[in-house]
Design an enzyme around this catalytic site. Structure first.
Site, PDB file in Angstrom:
ATOM      1  N   HIS A 216       0.692  -1.199   0.021  1.00  0.00           N
ATOM      2  CA  HIS A 216       0.049   0.107   0.175  1.00  0.00           C
ATOM      3  C   HIS A 216       0.815   1.261   0.169  1.00  0.00           C
ATOM      4  O   HIS A 216       1.963   1.280   0.515  1.00  0.00           O
ATOM      5  CB  HIS A 216      -1.039  -0.064   1.000  1.00  0.00           C
ATOM      6  CG  HIS A 216      -0.409   0.092   2.521  1.00  0.00           C
ATOM      7  ND1 HIS A 216      -0.177   1.288   3.134  1.00  0.00           N
ATOM      8  CD2 HIS A 216      -0.076  -0.926   3.458  1.00  0.00           C
ATOM      9  CE1 HIS A 216       0.222   1.071   4.361  1.00  0.00           C
ATOM     10  NE2 HIS A 216       0.162  -0.203   4.586  1.00  0.00           N
TER      11      HIS A 216
ATOM     12  N   ASP B  60       6.123   1.295   6.258  1.00  0.00           N
ATOM     13  CA  ASP B  60       4.956   1.109   6.461  1.00  0.00           C
ATOM     14  C   ASP B  60       4.008   2.061   5.273  1.00  0.00           C
ATOM     15  O   ASP B  60       3.584   2.912   5.824  1.00  0.00           O
ATOM     16  CB  ASP B  60       4.282   1.186   7.859  1.00  0.00           C
ATOM     17  CG  ASP B  60       2.863   0.850   7.772  1.00  0.00           C
ATOM     18  OD1 ASP B  60       2.241   0.235   6.941  1.00  0.00           O
ATOM     19  OD2 ASP B  60       2.206   1.147   8.962  1.00  0.00           O
TER      20      ASP B  60
ATOM     21  N   GLU C 143      -5.195   1.931   2.840  1.00  0.00           N
ATOM     22  CA  GLU C 143      -4.989   0.623   3.549  1.00  0.00           C
ATOM     23  C   GLU C 143      -5.122   1.127   5.212  1.00  0.00           C
ATOM     24  O   GLU C 143      -5.768   0.037   5.903  1.00  0.00           O
ATOM     25  CB  GLU C 143      -3.825  -0.171   3.218  1.00  0.00           C
ATOM     26  CG  GLU C 143      -3.583  -1.662   4.034  1.00  0.00           C
ATOM     27  CD  GLU C 143      -3.059  -1.417   5.433  1.00  0.00           C
ATOM     28  OE1 GLU C 143      -3.249  -2.600   6.076  1.00  0.00           O
ATOM     29  OE2 GLU C 143      -2.806  -0.426   5.835  1.00  0.00           O
ATOM     30  N   GLU C 144      -4.374   2.073   5.559  1.00  0.00           N
ATOM     31  CA  GLU C 144      -4.318   2.211   6.939  1.00  0.00           C
ATOM     32  C   GLU C 144      -5.821   2.469   7.480  1.00  0.00           C
ATOM     33  O   GLU C 144      -5.796   2.368   8.739  1.00  0.00           O
ATOM     34  CB  GLU C 144      -3.533   3.501   7.035  1.00  0.00           C
ATOM     35  CG  GLU C 144      -2.058   3.332   6.709  1.00  0.00           C
ATOM     36  CD  GLU C 144      -1.478   2.303   7.618  1.00  0.00           C
ATOM     37  OE1 GLU C 144      -2.154   1.723   8.580  1.00  0.00           O
ATOM     38  OE2 GLU C 144      -0.081   2.191   7.429  1.00  0.00           O
TER      39      GLU C 144
ATOM     40  N   ASP D 267       3.263  -6.446   3.789  1.00  0.00           N
ATOM     41  CA  ASP D 267       2.938  -5.334   4.671  1.00  0.00           C
ATOM     42  C   ASP D 267       3.229  -5.700   6.183  1.00  0.00           C
ATOM     43  O   ASP D 267       2.565  -5.348   6.998  1.00  0.00           O
ATOM     44  CB  ASP D 267       1.433  -5.008   4.524  1.00  0.00           C
ATOM     45  CG  ASP D 267       1.200  -3.548   5.289  1.00  0.00           C
ATOM     46  OD1 ASP D 267       2.092  -2.872   5.588  1.00  0.00           O
ATOM     47  OD2 ASP D 267       0.127  -3.371   5.488  1.00  0.00           O
TER      48      ASP D 267
END
Length: 452
Positions: free
Chosen positions: A301, A313, A347-348, A375
């Site tokens: 992501h 991340d 995504e988060e 991830d």
């Protein structure tokens, strides 16, 4: 899911081996392609022999990455993006700029069918935030508001604190929580267990009348560094402000409470949610030579939280996914099935971009031979996590044996990922990469800003 240790070129190379060595070969080993009906159905011995014939291909990928022009390339590409753009919060201009840059990069790399797929994503901003303990002494605390949290009134919330160590204790002491700020000092046993307090802490505190909740950061170790991540409200339950505090402050207030001290905290949060924003999943491909309609998906992501540059991340996962296609293109290889790169957005916020991608493509799920996501942090790997049938696992072990020269051959169980779980539920085999062998979901949570 991880933002922490320094990313090294050597670490990146090893992870690329895993991605590329497997991605090029695994279309041969998809559970659906092997065990379905028709001409694709073959015996295990035939498949094993075909995999063995790719030994020279695997060596060429390794050599290009270690000794050739691809050495450290993904690291340098990633460094340029994060240095140029910085954090890439869902709904932010930075994220959209990163998407534009990546679309240009993928086209410039000569990949095929580079395009953007529209997505509606949440737009939340944290604003200014602070927490100060007023009693039994003055102490300014480090906090990070949780994604989707509401803010406090401008004057903040000043209230006595109730410290609990579990949801069960909160229920037992429910009458004591009304009108207070609930502080969760849950012990860290593993990520999956501890993250429930970040996800559900505000809801459970609101049910017993709390004004706000402060959650011990989901970490096994801390250097006075609060973590952020998404949290979820529940329909019919009042929304209250919620943030993470450091492990140290949670422990300190727990000790104070055990001595009978009255603890008072003033919490101020300027968090605010805005209407959903327009965004995109970023897609690129190498079209398959024999079965172009069948897809092997690799992904990471592109979005991140706002309090770090998102190098791990999930910049690392996104860029090694891109590198997988770059290496295959550089070597002039053409996989039998289409190799598709997807860089997810939002995504988060709970896999928003990948959820909408699934809705758009699920009618063709039978054409997905394998889905992969990185991830879990880009560290020195020991193997791949795999979810699929026992027959497919045996074949995956054969594929991974091609990486014996770099000693990355383990096939572990329980592969999953926020962005690919939809496909797993449809029975598509899955790989998770970028992990070390461990007995918990994220051993690096203590080093980083984490999400679910």
């Amino acid at each position: 899911m991880i933002l922490g240790r320094k990313l090294t070129g050597k670490t990146m190379k090893f992870l690329l081996f895993m991605f590329v060595g497997v991605v090029h070969l695994l279309p041969l080993a998809s559970g659906k392609a092997i065990y379905g009906n028709g001409p694709s159905q073959r015996t295990f011995q035939e498949i094993k022999e075909e995999i063995a014939h790719y030994g020279d291909v695997a060596k060429s990928i390794i050599n290009l990455t270690v000794y050739g022009k691809a050495q450290n390339r993904s690291y340098e590409r990633l460094a340029l993006l994060v240095d140029t753009v910085g954090p890439r919060l869902s709904g932010s201009k930075n994220l959209e700029r990163a998407i534009e840059i990546m679309q240009q990069n993928l086209k410039g790399d000569g990949l095929e069918n580079v395009h953007l797929e529209p997505v509606k994503i949440p737009h939340w901003e944290r604003g200014e935030e602070s927490a100060v303990m007023l009693e039994p002494r003055i102490h300014k605390m480090a906090i990070l508001g949780l994604g989707s949290s509401i803010g406090t009134p401008p004057e903040g919330i000043t209230a006595e604190v109730l410290v609990v160590t579990s949801f069960d204790e909160l229920q037992r002491r429910g009458p004591d929580a009304e009108g207070k700020i609930v502080v969760y000092n849950q012990p860290y046993t593993n990520y999956s267990a501890a993250v429930q307090y970040r996800m559900e802490g505000a809801v459970e505190a609101a049910k017993v009348g709390a004004l706000a909740s402060l959650i011990r950061s989901v970490a096994s170790f801390s250097i006075y560094s609060p973590h952020t991540g998404i949290q979820e409200y529940q329909k019919g339950v009042p929304k209250i402000p919620t943030a993470c505090i450091t492990v140290e402050d949670a422990e300190m207030m727990s000790r104070m409470a055990s001595r009978g001290n009255r603890i008072v905290v003033q919490l101020k949060m300027g968090a605010k949610s805005y209407p959903d924003a327009d965004s995109f999943n970023t897609v690129a491909e190498i079209t398959g030579s024999k079965y172009p309609e069948q897809v092997v998906l690799v992904s990471g992501h592109l979005d991140s939280w706002d309090v770090g540059q998102g190098a791990m991340d999930d910049g690392g996962g996104a860029f090694i996914s891109w590198e997988a296609l770059s290496l295959i293109k550089d070597l002039g290889l053409r996989p039998k099935r289409t190799l598709r790169l997807v860089l997810w957005t939002a995504e988060e916020q709970g896999g928003v971009g990948s959820s909408q991608y699934y809705q758009l493509h699920k009618a063709n799920s039978s054409n997905y031979s394998l889905v992969m996501e990185s991830d879990l942090g880009t560290f020195l790997p020991s193997g791949l996590k795999f979810t699929g049938s026992d027959k497919a696992r045996v074949i995956m072990e054969e594929v991974m044996s091609l990486l014996q020269p770099i000693n990355i051959t383990q096939v572990l169980k329980a592969g999953d990922g926020t962005d690919i779980n939809f496909w797993i539920q449809d029975g598509v085999p899955e790989l998770s990469s970028g992990l070390c062998v461990c007995d918990c979901d994220l051993t690096w949570a203590d080093l980083a800003i984490c999400d679910p």
